[in-house]
Design a protein around this motif. Sequence first.
Motif, PDB file in Angstrom:
ATOM      1  N   ALA A   1       4.834  -1.269  -8.111  1.00 56.35           N
ATOM      2  CA  ALA A   1       4.809  -0.116  -7.201  1.00 56.35           C
ATOM      3  C   ALA A   1       6.143   0.597  -7.346  1.00 56.35           C
ATOM      4  O   ALA A   1       7.105   0.060  -7.903  1.00 56.35           O
ATOM      5  CB  ALA A   1       4.607  -0.574  -5.768  1.00 56.35           C
ATOM      6  N   VAL A   2       6.199   1.831  -6.848  1.00 60.61           N
ATOM      7  CA  VAL A   2       7.428   2.593  -6.825  1.00 60.61           C
ATOM      8  C   VAL A   2       7.754   2.871  -5.357  1.00 60.61           C
ATOM      9  O   VAL A   2       6.871   3.223  -4.581  1.00 60.61           O
ATOM     10  CB  VAL A   2       7.283   3.930  -7.593  1.00 60.61           C
ATOM     11  CG1 VAL A   2       8.554   4.743  -7.506  1.00 60.61           C
ATOM     12  CG2 VAL A   2       6.921   3.668  -9.047  1.00 60.61           C
TER      13      VAL A   2
ATOM     14  N   THR B   1       5.656   4.756  -2.577  1.00 65.28           N
ATOM     15  CA  THR B   1       5.084   6.069  -2.890  1.00 65.28           C
ATOM     16  C   THR B   1       3.960   5.995  -3.922  1.00 65.28           C
ATOM     17  O   THR B   1       3.129   6.892  -3.985  1.00 65.28           O
ATOM     18  CB  THR B   1       6.176   7.024  -3.419  1.00 65.28           C
ATOM     19  OG1 THR B   1       6.806   6.432  -4.560  1.00 65.28           O
ATOM     20  CG2 THR B   1       7.215   7.300  -2.338  1.00 65.28           C
ATOM     21  N   GLU B   2       3.951   4.944  -4.730  1.00 67.41           N
ATOM     22  CA  GLU B   2       2.936   4.807  -5.780  1.00 67.41           C
ATOM     23  C   GLU B   2       2.627   3.327  -5.959  1.00 67.41           C
ATOM     24  O   GLU B   2       3.531   2.502  -5.973  1.00 67.41           O
ATOM     25  CB  GLU B   2       3.480   5.392  -7.087  1.00 67.41           C
ATOM     26  CG  GLU B   2       2.516   5.381  -8.229  1.00 67.41           C
ATOM     27  CD  GLU B   2       3.125   5.994  -9.491  1.00 67.41           C
ATOM     28  OE1 GLU B   2       2.486   5.852 -10.540  1.00 67.41           O
ATOM     29  OE2 GLU B   2       4.221   6.592  -9.432  1.00 67.41           O
ATOM     30  N   VAL B   3       1.347   2.991  -6.076  1.00 66.88           N
ATOM     31  CA  VAL B   3       0.944   1.596  -6.231  1.00 66.88           C
ATOM     32  C   VAL B   3       0.052   1.455  -7.466  1.00 66.88           C
ATOM     33  O   VAL B   3      -0.939   2.167  -7.607  1.00 66.88           O
ATOM     34  CB  VAL B   3       0.181   1.083  -4.987  1.00 66.88           C
ATOM     35  CG1 VAL B   3      -0.289  -0.342  -5.192  1.00 66.88           C
ATOM     36  CG2 VAL B   3       1.052   1.184  -3.739  1.00 66.88           C
ATOM     37  N   LYS B   4       0.439   0.560  -8.354  1.00 64.13           N
ATOM     38  CA  LYS B   4      -0.351   0.212  -9.538  1.00 64.13           C
ATOM     39  C   LYS B   4      -0.715  -1.265  -9.425  1.00 64.13           C
ATOM     40  O   LYS B   4      -0.227  -1.971  -8.556  1.00 64.13           O
ATOM     41  CB  LYS B   4       0.457   0.447 -10.825  1.00 64.13           C
ATOM     42  CG  LYS B   4       0.930   1.871 -11.001  1.00 64.13           C
ATOM     43  CD  LYS B   4      -0.211   2.782 -11.316  1.00 64.13           C
ATOM     44  CE  LYS B   4       0.307   4.187 -11.602  1.00 64.13           C
ATOM     45  NZ  LYS B   4      -0.738   5.131 -11.831  1.00 64.13           N
TER      46      LYS B   4
ATOM     47  N   GLU C   1      10.613   4.757  -2.588  1.00 65.59           N
ATOM     48  CA  GLU C   1      11.683   5.722  -2.398  1.00 65.59           C
ATOM     49  C   GLU C   1      12.595   5.232  -1.287  1.00 65.59           C
ATOM     50  O   GLU C   1      12.118   4.832  -0.206  1.00 65.59           O
ATOM     51  CB  GLU C   1      11.069   7.075  -2.019  1.00 65.59           C
ATOM     52  CG  GLU C   1      12.070   8.169  -1.814  1.00 65.59           C
ATOM     53  CD  GLU C   1      11.370   9.477  -1.456  1.00 65.59           C
ATOM     54  OE1 GLU C   1      11.780  10.102  -0.455  1.00 65.59           O
ATOM     55  OE2 GLU C   1      10.415   9.854  -2.148  1.00 65.59           O
TER      56      GLU C   1
ATOM     57  N   GLU D   1       0.849  -1.185   0.000  1.00 64.50           N
ATOM     58  CA  GLU D   1       0.000   0.000   0.000  1.00 64.50           C
ATOM     59  C   GLU D   1       0.883   1.234   0.000  1.00 64.50           C
ATOM     60  O   GLU D   1       2.006   1.205   0.525  1.00 64.50           O
ATOM     61  CB  GLU D   1      -0.890   0.024   1.237  1.00 64.50           C
ATOM     62  CG  GLU D   1      -1.887  -1.100   1.302  1.00 64.50           C
ATOM     63  CD  GLU D   1      -2.728  -1.045   2.565  1.00 64.50           C
ATOM     64  OE1 GLU D   1      -2.587  -0.083   3.361  1.00 64.50           O
ATOM     65  OE2 GLU D   1      -3.527  -1.974   2.757  1.00 64.50           O
ATOM     66  N   ALA D   2       0.383   2.343  -0.547  1.00 61.19           N
ATOM     67  CA  ALA D   2       1.118   3.602  -0.525  1.00 61.19           C
ATOM     68  C   ALA D   2       1.386   3.990   0.929  1.00 61.19           C
ATOM     69  O   ALA D   2       0.516   3.845   1.791  1.00 61.19           O
ATOM     70  CB  ALA D   2       0.322   4.688  -1.238  1.00 61.19           C
TER      71      ALA D   2
END
Length: 131
Positions: free
Chosen positions: A122-123, A115-118, A125, A71-72
């Motif tokens: 995910a991305v 930081t980002e969830v697709k 940091e 999760e973000a």
Amino acid sequence: MEISDKLLCLFSADVSDDGDRYVVEVPKREIETGAVDPGETYRVALISSEVERAEDTDEDNVPSEPQPPVEAGEIRYVEIEDIGKQGDGIARVERGYVIIVPGADVGERVKVEVTEVKSNFAVGEIIDEDL
């Protein structure tokens, strides 16, 4: 309870009596998403359901696609296994889900904040390096 990093899928199922054996049915979505292949052998763990099932569950609320395992805002410790085409670090977590970590190198173990969830990646940091 500790869950193995090798976990391919997680679902609830009934154990049914089939004469001289008992059967646990694997949902079709697990085959369709590629987590499980028919004809292969897998280790199975059965966990007791301590919560009684609601009689009037709304099956329309069950997602048809597996949900991302992160999760973000979540903090994770990951190991960078590969480098992507743009030079970002690639880490894999549950079910082979990918976390892209800019600025990381192969072999590094880093603490990241997602930081980002697709649906398929995910991305993260880097918060702390060299763990």
